[in-house]
Write a protein that holds these residues in place. Structure first.
Motif, PDB file in Angstrom:
ATOM      1  N   ASN A   1       0.813  -1.221   0.000  1.00 55.04           N
ATOM      2  CA  ASN A   1       0.000   0.000   0.000  1.00 55.04           C
ATOM      3  C   ASN A   1       0.846   1.270   0.000  1.00 55.04           C
TER       4      ASN A   1
ATOM      5  N   ASP B   1      -1.041   4.325  -1.068  1.00 56.94           N
ATOM      6  CA  ASP B   1      -1.952   4.827  -0.031  1.00 56.94           C
ATOM      7  C   ASP B   1      -1.185   5.548   1.073  1.00 56.94           C
TER       8      ASP B   1
ATOM      9  N   SER C   1      -0.196   8.953  -0.371  1.00 59.11           N
ATOM     10  CA  SER C   1      -1.382   9.800  -0.550  1.00 59.11           C
ATOM     11  C   SER C   1      -1.920  10.292   0.785  1.00 59.11           C
ATOM     12  N   PHE C   2      -1.988   9.411   1.771  1.00 63.70           N
ATOM     13  CA  PHE C   2      -2.501   9.779   3.097  1.00 63.70           C
ATOM     14  C   PHE C   2      -1.635  10.859   3.738  1.00 63.70           C
TER      15      PHE C   2
END
Length: 297
Positions: free
Chosen positions: A107, A110, A113-114
């Motif tokens: 991930n 992710d 991005s987070f």
């Protein structure tokens, strides 16, 4: 005579120098005592000054890098990745991404991005180890030309994060928004590019053509004049101005612009040709106007 015995408690003072624990971690690594090495780095981070935490966090990530596979690496990096991106050079941040890759983090996108880190770093870090500004500009241009506008804009944000905003980054943003038909945004970044001291003639010429494509001749003239204020002898801007003046039938002004070119480039063929052409048209129109006046009288 009996001596009175006084009981004493001896305590060991723990060394709080973080560099000592980094050295211990390196020694443990050589002996393949990986758990001890990681524990030593935890101590280094704990005892480090607040303004140097990121330095020792990265030292621990380098320990994970040396170990190769460790179940705790992903969780530790995820916890600190935002501050590491802000603190590290891009070259060192690529090492952080490589640790995530080595540990088969599924991930990574992710995680980035987070933490508001450009996801495009996954792609460009795998494509090249070159972290120079010029290489990033090349990536941004490639993504733009491939109409991968999100990746292009993210690539520019990396340039701005790791280097600084400059003419190239503003110009690329303007071109992307232009291609996406977001004209107000395009104009905004064109203006920012042109306002910087290092803006070259090409910036003003591109802006002029942008306004011409939008059939905004007044905007084009405004930017021609701005460009000529900074680069008074730029031939392309001067010729663009004469063409627009001719379209507005301002023949005398157009000819004066050509005269200014010929004043410092007397043998400039294009200026000589255009002046002759415009003079003939101007004379023709003047004769026609005089004939009309006579008929009215």
């Amino acid at each position: 005579m009996a001596f009175k015995i006084v009981s004493q408690t001896v305590t060991e003072v723990e060394d709080r120098d973080p560099n000592l624990y980094v050295q211990r971690a390196e020694d443990f690594l050589k002996k393949r005592k990986y758990t001890d090495a990681l524990h030593a780095m935890d101590k280094a981070i704990e005892y480090s000054p607040h303004n140097k935490k990121n330095k020792y966090i990265f030292e621990k990530i380098k320990v994970y890098e040396a170990i190769g596979i460790n179940s705790e690496a992903i969780e530790f990096i995820e916890k600190h990745i935002y501050s590491q991106y802000r603190y590290l050079s891009l070259e060192d941040f690529y090492r952080v991404l490589n640790v995530l890759n080595k540990n088969n983090a599924k991930n990574i996108k992710d995680i980035l991005s987070f933490n508001q880190i450009p996801v495009v770093l996954i792609t460009i870090s795998r494509a090249s180890t070159d972290t120079s500004r010029d290489k990033l500009i090349q990536f941004a241009q490639f993504f733009k030309e491939s109409q991968q506008y999100t990746d292009a804009l993210e690539c520019i944000s990396v340039i701005e994060d790791k280097y600084k905003e400059d003419v190239d980054s503003y110009l690329l943003k303007a071109q992307i928004f232009r291609d996406k038909n977001l004209y107000n945004e395009a104009i905004s970044y064109y203006e920012k590019a042109a306002s910087l001291p290092l803006a070259k003639e090409a910036v003003f010429i591109e802006i002029v053509h942008f306004f011409l494509q939008q059939k905004q001749n007044n905007g084009a003239i405004k930017w021609i004049d701005k460009g000529l204020k900074k680069f008074p002898n730029n031939l392309e801007l001067l010729y663009l101005k004469t063409e627009l003046l001719m379209k507005d039938e301002k023949y005398d002004v157009a000819i004066s612009v050509l005269d200014s070119i010929l004043s410092y480039r007397p043998s400039e063929a294009k200026a000589i040709y255009l002046k002759g052409k415009f003079m003939m048209r101007w004379v023709s129109i003047s004769v026609h106007i005089n004939i009309l006046k006579r008929h009215r009288n």
